[in-house]
Design an enzyme around this catalytic site. Structure first.
Site, mmCIF file in Angstrom:
data_model
loop_
_atom_site.group_PDB
_atom_site.id
_atom_site.type_symbol
_atom_site.label_atom_id
_atom_site.label_comp_id
_atom_site.label_asym_id
_atom_site.label_seq_id
_atom_site.Cartn_x
_atom_site.Cartn_y
_atom_site.Cartn_z
ATOM 1 N N CYS A 11 0.639 -1.349 -0.233
ATOM 2 C CA CYS A 11 0.154 -0.309 -0.080
ATOM 3 C C CYS A 11 0.795 1.651 0.249
ATOM 4 C CB CYS A 11 -0.666 0.111 1.279
ATOM 5 S SG CYS A 11 -1.954 1.423 1.250
ATOM 6 N N CYS A 14 -0.122 3.939 2.705
ATOM 7 C CA CYS A 14 0.282 3.125 4.510
ATOM 8 C C CYS A 14 1.672 3.784 4.056
ATOM 9 C CB CYS A 14 0.452 2.092 4.521
ATOM 10 S SG CYS A 14 -1.743 1.652 3.992
#
Length: 83
Positions: A11, A14
């Site tokens: 991600c 993230c």
């Protein structure tokens, strides 16, 4: 209080959130626990995580105080944590 930061290695947002947390490190006193949703599927299900990054602020007894889905900038993060 403790912050559960749900993320995934794949991600990109993230990774951005992790960098923001690192830069804000001296302003943050709250304990942060990184939870990889791919390695901790049960915990992700327990907290009903539907997308990452998701940050869940909890009391010491595990009671959820609040949550945020998506990336927070440094000022928003400090405000979210109440630092």
């Amino acid at each position: 209080m403790k912050l559960l930061k749900f993320y995934a290695e794949w991600c990109q947002p993230c990774k951005m959130q992790s960098q923001i947390i690192q830069r804000a490190g001296d302003k943050i006193k709250t304990e942060i626990e990184d939870v990889d949703i791919d390695n901790n599927l049960m915990m992700a299900q327990e907290y009903k995580i539907r997308s990452v990054p998701t940050m869940v602020l909890i009391e010491r007894d595990g009671t959820e105080v609040k949550r945020h889905v998506g990336v927070l900038n440094e000022a928003q993060l400090v405000e979210f944590l109440g630092e």
